[in-house]
Design a protein around this motif. Sequence first.
Motif: not given
Length: 226
Positions: A1-6, A180-189, A198-205
């Motif tokens: 849960m620590a991964h969720s900014p929201l 929304p997935m990043r702000w929820a904490g589900l994806l890491l940017e 646009s150069e960022a990469v995404y990964l599941k938290t």
Amino acid sequence: MAHSPLLRAAQLTLQYTQDHGSIPLTPSKAFKRVFVHWAAEHFDWPNMGYDDLFSVNKVLNEYDFPPLELVHFLLIELKLARHYKGQFKITKRGLELLANPSQLLNTLLPFYIFNIDHSAYSRSGEQALGTWDVWFNVLNVEAENTATELELYEVFYGKLSDAPMAWRATSAFYSCVLRPMRWAGLLLEHKDQGSKRSEAVYLKTPLWPAWLQLDTDDIVELAQRH
């Protein structure tokens, strides 16, 4: 849960309200600047830290810090707080969920993801084509390893057009799905300092598999983490 900014921002706002009794509001029912500045300093919001926000603003109003505006709306809409005589106050339900972070997470995230018009936060105001069921199940596989915004976009929609306004499609995908997935904490940017979005990469938290059960879980090839 620590991964969720929201979740973190909601907890901090509710805790502040409990500790101080209330948060003062402007006549338009926005948080007053003293709390906006406090929130900017303590939320530790990705890509919107205190220094980032004050690099373009001399003072901060609530609308200058969109995550705070969002948290304010969610806490009122979910009846975890209320406006009363020019003050923002925590409710009994808010106190109960503040003491139970997992229930607070399970209250915030579904409402935020499924009920908010995320296109309102996009540059173009356009909605991305698709459904959450499809987005979640495909990203469950594709975001197991790092992938860029364009790579993920093209998985869903095919090769991006060379037309001058093609950016509107990727912008809608980012605003309505990835952010929304990043702000929820589900994806890491992740992006290098000074690089473009646009150069960022995404990964599941780690919150992704802990919180979600999806039809594609059985076909995910787990990535090696170092």
